[in-house]
Scaffold this motif. Sequence first.
Motif, PDB file in Angstrom:
ATOM      1  N   ASN A  89     -48.423 -14.987 -19.690  1.00  0.00           N
ATOM      2  CA  ASN A  89     -49.632 -15.170 -20.485  1.00  0.00           C
ATOM      3  C   ASN A  89     -49.954 -13.912 -21.273  1.00  0.00           C
ATOM      4  OD1 ASN A  89     -50.618 -17.873 -19.730  1.00  0.00           O
ATOM      5  ND2 ASN A  89     -50.739 -17.003 -17.682  1.00  0.00           N
ATOM      6  N   LEU A  90     -50.795 -14.073 -22.277  1.00  0.00           N
ATOM      7  CA  LEU A  90     -51.348 -12.954 -23.014  1.00  0.00           C
ATOM      8  C   LEU A  90     -52.711 -12.613 -22.450  1.00  0.00           C
ATOM      9  CD1 LEU A  90     -50.511 -13.998 -26.693  1.00  0.00           C
ATOM     10  CD2 LEU A  90     -49.354 -12.249 -25.345  1.00  0.00           C
ATOM     11  N   ARG A  91     -53.034 -11.344 -22.450  1.00  0.00           N
ATOM     12  CA  ARG A  91     -54.368 -10.925 -22.064  1.00  0.00           C
ATOM     13  C   ARG A  91     -55.333 -11.214 -23.204  1.00  0.00           C
ATOM     14  NH1 ARG A  91     -53.377  -4.939 -19.846  1.00  0.00           N
ATOM     15  NH2 ARG A  91     -51.931  -4.906 -21.576  1.00  0.00           N
ATOM     16  N   THR A  92     -56.618 -10.980 -22.943  1.00  0.00           N
ATOM     17  CA  THR A  92     -57.646 -11.342 -23.920  1.00  0.00           C
ATOM     18  C   THR A  92     -57.469 -10.628 -25.248  1.00  0.00           C
ATOM     19  OG1 THR A  92     -59.067  -9.652 -22.946  1.00  0.00           O
ATOM     20  CG2 THR A  92     -59.350 -11.904 -22.166  1.00  0.00           C
ATOM     21  N   GLU A  93     -56.913  -9.428 -25.228  1.00  0.00           N
ATOM     22  CA  GLU A  93     -56.720  -8.688 -26.470  1.00  0.00           C
ATOM     23  C   GLU A  93     -55.343  -8.937 -27.066  1.00  0.00           C
ATOM     24  OE1 GLU A  93     -55.989  -5.873 -22.984  1.00  0.00           O
ATOM     25  OE2 GLU A  93     -57.266  -7.565 -23.541  1.00  0.00           O
ATOM     26  N   GLU A  94     -54.734 -10.092 -26.704  1.00  0.00           N
ATOM     27  CA  GLU A  94     -53.427 -10.501 -27.211  1.00  0.00           C
ATOM     28  C   GLU A  94     -52.324  -9.544 -26.787  1.00  0.00           C
ATOM     29  OE1 GLU A  94     -53.196 -13.328 -28.446  1.00  0.00           O
ATOM     30  OE2 GLU A  94     -55.214 -13.809 -29.088  1.00  0.00           O
ATOM     31  N   GLN A  95     -52.516  -8.878 -25.643  1.00  0.00           N
ATOM     32  CA  GLN A  95     -51.484  -7.999 -25.115  1.00  0.00           C
ATOM     33  C   GLN A  95     -50.712  -8.710 -24.008  1.00  0.00           C
ATOM     34  OE1 GLN A  95     -50.808  -4.891 -26.477  1.00  0.00           O
ATOM     35  NE2 GLN A  95     -52.265  -5.660 -27.979  1.00  0.00           N
ATOM     36  N   VAL A  96     -49.480  -8.284 -23.801  1.00  0.00           N
ATOM     37  CA  VAL A  96     -48.612  -8.920 -22.818  1.00  0.00           C
ATOM     38  C   VAL A  96     -49.126  -8.651 -21.404  1.00  0.00           C
ATOM     39  CG1 VAL A  96     -46.293  -8.941 -21.846  1.00  0.00           C
ATOM     40  CG2 VAL A  96     -46.605  -8.794 -24.326  1.00  0.00           C
ATOM     41  N   ALA A  97     -49.364  -9.710 -20.638  1.00  0.00           N
ATOM     42  CA  ALA A  97     -49.744  -9.577 -19.235  1.00  0.00           C
ATOM     43  C   ALA A  97     -48.502  -9.725 -18.373  1.00  0.00           C
ATOM     44  CB  ALA A  97     -50.789 -10.627 -18.865  1.00  0.00           C
ATOM     45  N   LYS A  98     -48.657  -9.539 -17.077  1.00  0.00           N
ATOM     46  CA  LYS A  98     -47.512  -9.605 -16.155  1.00  0.00           C
ATOM     47  C   LYS A  98     -46.843 -10.961 -16.248  1.00  0.00           C
ATOM     48  CE  LYS A  98     -46.201  -9.148 -11.290  1.00  0.00           C
ATOM     49  NZ  LYS A  98     -45.028  -8.332 -11.589  1.00  0.00           N
ATOM     50  N   HIS A  99     -45.519 -10.952 -16.203  1.00  0.00           N
ATOM     51  CA  HIS A  99     -44.742 -12.179 -16.338  1.00  0.00           C
ATOM     52  C   HIS A  99     -44.947 -13.102 -15.142  1.00  0.00           C
ATOM     53  CE1 HIS A  99     -41.930 -10.659 -13.333  1.00  0.00           C
ATOM     54  NE2 HIS A  99     -41.922  -9.513 -13.974  1.00  0.00           N
ATOM     55  N   ILE A 157     -57.045 -16.368 -20.102  1.00  0.00           N
ATOM     56  CA  ILE A 157     -56.017 -17.287 -19.647  1.00  0.00           C
ATOM     57  C   ILE A 157     -54.875 -16.584 -18.962  1.00  0.00           C
ATOM     58  CG2 ILE A 157     -56.555 -18.931 -21.473  1.00  0.00           C
ATOM     59  CD1 ILE A 157     -54.143 -17.896 -22.997  1.00  0.00           C
ATOM     60  N   GLU A 158     -54.948 -15.255 -18.816  1.00  0.00           N
ATOM     61  CA  GLU A 158     -53.817 -14.555 -18.222  1.00  0.00           C
ATOM     62  C   GLU A 158     -53.617 -14.891 -16.757  1.00  0.00           C
ATOM     63  OE1 GLU A 158     -54.215 -10.295 -17.065  1.00  0.00           O
ATOM     64  OE2 GLU A 158     -55.847 -10.372 -18.493  1.00  0.00           O
ATOM     65  N   THR A 159     -54.667 -15.420 -16.087  1.00  0.00           N
ATOM     66  CA  THR A 159     -54.516 -15.745 -14.672  1.00  0.00           C
ATOM     67  C   THR A 159     -53.920 -17.131 -14.467  1.00  0.00           C
ATOM     68  OG1 THR A 159     -56.785 -16.603 -14.630  1.00  0.00           O
ATOM     69  CG2 THR A 159     -56.471 -14.291 -14.046  1.00  0.00           C
ATOM     70  N   ARG A 160     -53.712 -17.887 -15.548  1.00  0.00           N
ATOM     71  CA  ARG A 160     -53.177 -19.242 -15.436  1.00  0.00           C
ATOM     72  C   ARG A 160     -51.661 -19.196 -15.297  1.00  0.00           C
ATOM     73  NH1 ARG A 160     -51.487 -22.388 -19.659  1.00  0.00           N
ATOM     74  NH2 ARG A 160     -52.571 -21.014 -21.112  1.00  0.00           N
ATOM     75  N   MET A 161     -51.130 -19.951 -14.357  1.00  0.00           N
ATOM     76  CA  MET A 161     -49.690 -20.019 -14.161  1.00  0.00           C
ATOM     77  C   MET A 161     -49.097 -20.892 -15.251  1.00  0.00           C
ATOM     78  SD  MET A 161     -47.331 -18.934 -12.076  1.00  0.00           S
ATOM     79  CE  MET A 161     -45.666 -19.320 -11.463  1.00  0.00           C
ATOM     80  N   ILE A 162     -48.121 -20.377 -16.008  1.00  0.00           N
ATOM     81  CA  ILE A 162     -47.552 -21.131 -17.104  1.00  0.00           C
ATOM     82  C   ILE A 162     -46.455 -22.052 -16.594  1.00  0.00           C
ATOM     83  CG2 ILE A 162     -48.033 -19.162 -18.606  1.00  0.00           C
ATOM     84  CD1 ILE A 162     -44.988 -18.761 -18.793  1.00  0.00           C
ATOM     85  N   THR A 163     -46.064 -22.999 -17.435  1.00  0.00           N
ATOM     86  CA  THR A 163     -44.926 -23.857 -17.131  1.00  0.00           C
ATOM     87  C   THR A 163     -43.642 -23.132 -17.510  1.00  0.00           C
ATOM     88  OG1 THR A 163     -46.260 -25.825 -17.585  1.00  0.00           O
ATOM     89  CG2 THR A 163     -43.873 -26.091 -17.596  1.00  0.00           C
ATOM     90  N   LYS A 164     -42.636 -23.223 -16.665  1.00  0.00           N
ATOM     91  CA  LYS A 164     -41.380 -22.525 -16.931  1.00  0.00           C
ATOM     92  C   LYS A 164     -40.777 -23.028 -18.235  1.00  0.00           C
ATOM     93  CE  LYS A 164     -37.556 -23.535 -14.723  1.00  0.00           C
ATOM     94  NZ  LYS A 164     -36.536 -23.683 -15.782  1.00  0.00           N
ATOM     95  N   PRO A 165     -40.603 -22.155 -19.233  1.00  0.00           N
ATOM     96  CA  PRO A 165     -40.042 -22.607 -20.501  1.00  0.00           C
ATOM     97  C   PRO A 165     -38.520 -22.687 -20.451  1.00  0.00           C
ATOM     98  CG  PRO A 165     -40.582 -20.279 -20.638  1.00  0.00           C
ATOM     99  CD  PRO A 165     -41.005 -20.742 -19.274  1.00  0.00           C
ATOM    100  N   ASN A 166     -37.988 -23.572 -21.275  1.00  0.00           N
ATOM    101  CA  ASN A 166     -36.541 -23.641 -21.469  1.00  0.00           C
ATOM    102  C   ASN A 166     -36.219 -22.795 -22.699  1.00  0.00           C
ATOM    103  OD1 ASN A 166     -33.852 -24.311 -21.613  1.00  0.00           O
ATOM    104  ND2 ASN A 166     -34.215 -26.308 -22.563  1.00  0.00           N
ATOM    105  N   THR A 167     -35.452 -21.742 -22.515  1.00  0.00           N
ATOM    106  CA  THR A 167     -35.181 -20.786 -23.592  1.00  0.00           C
ATOM    107  C   THR A 167     -33.700 -20.807 -23.950  1.00  0.00           C
ATOM    108  OG1 THR A 167     -37.002 -19.364 -22.900  1.00  0.00           O
ATOM    109  CG2 THR A 167     -35.311 -18.371 -24.292  1.00  0.00           C
ATOM    110  N   LYS A 168     -33.441 -20.875 -25.232  1.00  0.00           N
ATOM    111  CA  LYS A 168     -32.075 -20.798 -25.751  1.00  0.00           C
ATOM    112  C   LYS A 168     -31.975 -19.596 -26.678  1.00  0.00           C
ATOM    113  CE  LYS A 168     -31.014 -25.751 -25.519  1.00  0.00           C
ATOM    114  NZ  LYS A 168     -32.248 -26.151 -24.814  1.00  0.00           N
TER     115      LYS A 168
END
Length: 768
Positions: free
Chosen positions: A306-316, A176-187
């Motif tokens: 997204n996270l990579r398949t091994e639960e590692q941080v992928a490019k933002h 799922i790392e290639t999927r574009m995420i929805t911009k989160p609202n962060t506080k």
Amino acid sequence: MYDILGTILHIKLAYGYPDDAPNSICTVMLPHHDVSPKICQPKYIIQSDTSEYDINQIIRITVRGSTDTDYFKGFLLVAKDQNNQHITGTWSLSNSSIKTISCNGTDNTVITHFSTENKLQIAALWHAPSFISEGNIFMKATIVTSYDEIYVDCFNITLKPKQSNSLRVQSISTNIETRMITKPNTKIRWDYSDNIVTVIMTSEPVNVGEWTAIGFSLDQEMGDEYIFVCQVSSTSNVLLRRMHTKFGKRPYPLPSSVPVNISSAVYENGGVTCKFSFETNSTQADNESAPITIGENYYLISAAGNLRTEEQVAKHDFTFVSTKTYQLQNSEVIDLDESFTTTTAASQTNDIRVNITWSYAGSITTVKMMISNLKISQWLAMGLSLDESMGRDHVFICQRLNNNAILLERFINPEGRTRPALASTIVNPGGSFNISLQKFENGITYCDFTLSNFAGTQRRKRQNSFPALSQTASYQPLIAIGNLDSSNNLMQHAQNSRVSLSQTVSLNRNEIIIYDLQSVGSDSTGLMKAHGIIMVFTWIVLVSTGILVARYFKQSWPKSKICGKAVWFGIHRTIMTCVAILTLVAFILILVYKKGQWISQKNQGEFAHSIVGILVISFSIIQPFMALFRCNPDAHYRFIFNYVHATVGFSALVLSIAAIFLAMFFTQFQFQLNKEWSILVVWSCWLPIAVIIFETIEFYFRKKNSSLTGKIDVYDMNNLHANSKNKPETIQSIENPTKDRIKLLALLLHIIFAFGLALALMILIGKS
């Protein structure tokens, strides 16, 4: 993401419901006509413009009579998946005689009629869902010809998943790392006490397999700081990690050895909350960023991806950078959406699909643009051109801004690559432009507008030399896509992200434009990059080396042979044969990339490059054939071949440099001029320097040998035994090895230098 819904198929129309089928039709299988369905007959046909479907693909579905007399009054059209017979995908309209129905809380899931008029055919656009279960899709229609003549489950077609789609379906949960995420609202909130900072970070929406992070930086650039990553694993478990970016943006953030105290990490209702604390008096850890301390002015940086398949941080996919600094000893409560400027990661353009339809009624043209997978900070434009090239065109640009808002604007493209100007700055651009819809919903960007109040032709010509937009002219549709900068200004599209469609359109008739930008995606540019890389290596490294060997090594290695020929000749012939072959390969690659089409003269830089390139290719192919028919070295007219061969070769080398310089203007590569141009300038300067070095070596030893020869002649005149006949050869044999070693060293220096420049340029081409 579309939910997979329970599948139903039904219709209510005609005399019982003269306007349309009711929404309640979603809960029943038959229309409320108190009649049984008729036995199936081959009176009607369902057609699709493709036999396969892909994720998010837009497909035109047509229902028609099998003959010119097979009319129908009402219908219901639905798509169902193979496994559980649930409704899948959504629909959009292509004409005014149909409408959509919302079923089970999902909009536009069923297509039905809008009136009781006789219909010979209808057409609608089906949008495949973003994530699809494995198996085929069935398109089914209920047809009503009269109150008591109803056909149910008689007319259907099957769409098979594309092979690439099947592979993606199987790997959705792990890739799922290639999927574009929805911009989160962060506080973010933090408090400070006794050298300990306690942070509460809340982000929503956050999906499974995504991460969000904050960092404290001494500048506004990412790199060399500590970040705190709150991530949701594929099993919905939440993990808070302290990481560092000591080595910049690459590699990805690395785990930190500096401890962090996790108070809680919770994922619920699509949001994630991580509460943690850390000390501000920790010591410097080996190979990690500087410690976070109080009293320093920190920019707050946040990112999500997204996270990579091994639960590692992928490019933002998103980054947020504060415009002011904070000190950790001061408690803060920060809403990133309100406080920060936003930038986005570079967006991919090879998965965008666009559907543009318009209708004409009462001198008003109503245009609807629906764009799938338009990323944040991207734009998509439709141009109406009198030819297939950009320039003097009318352009309508739908933009997804970095705050996720949608903006639709009308532009004029004056000439070629000139930056588009707002149509409001042009006198009478043709018709009034009014926006009717700008929104982003369920992964689809909607930009709708109308064009009306067109002036007469004579009036337009008197008031404006620019060709005004006309409702009667035939236009060539142009589709382009590009990025927005951090200030939401339009950035120029890449050449591979623009296409001229073959159809012609007019504003005074109904039109449908469907285009999948995967066909002009980044994969095809690999051929262009391969062409450039091969040419750079061939003409910077091989050609220059082959010329130097032929020019300055003819007297070297006199006692050695390669295949019975002099060493220099064997080396020169081998190198130049490789040059001809590689040049031909590169030419074939670019020919395939351009699909055999010649460059338009309106693209002046590319056209000039193509002309110069053809000359280079021709010369490189002519050279080996010319060598095959050369006369013997001692032939009377051998000098003609020598001069022609040298002239053609040198001309090809000079032209190759010009061709590479011209390629620097290509928008496909988007080169940074301070890098690529500096390499070419250094290369252009190095070539004459290398020649000067070799000429200096030759001149020095020629002069030295001439001096020694004079001394030998004096010795011969006083030699009573006349036994000094071979003295010059003896001295020559002593001096040549020294000269050869120096020339070999110079040649090696040239090869290393040329290869270094070529390698740097090839890397930049590959990364462009």
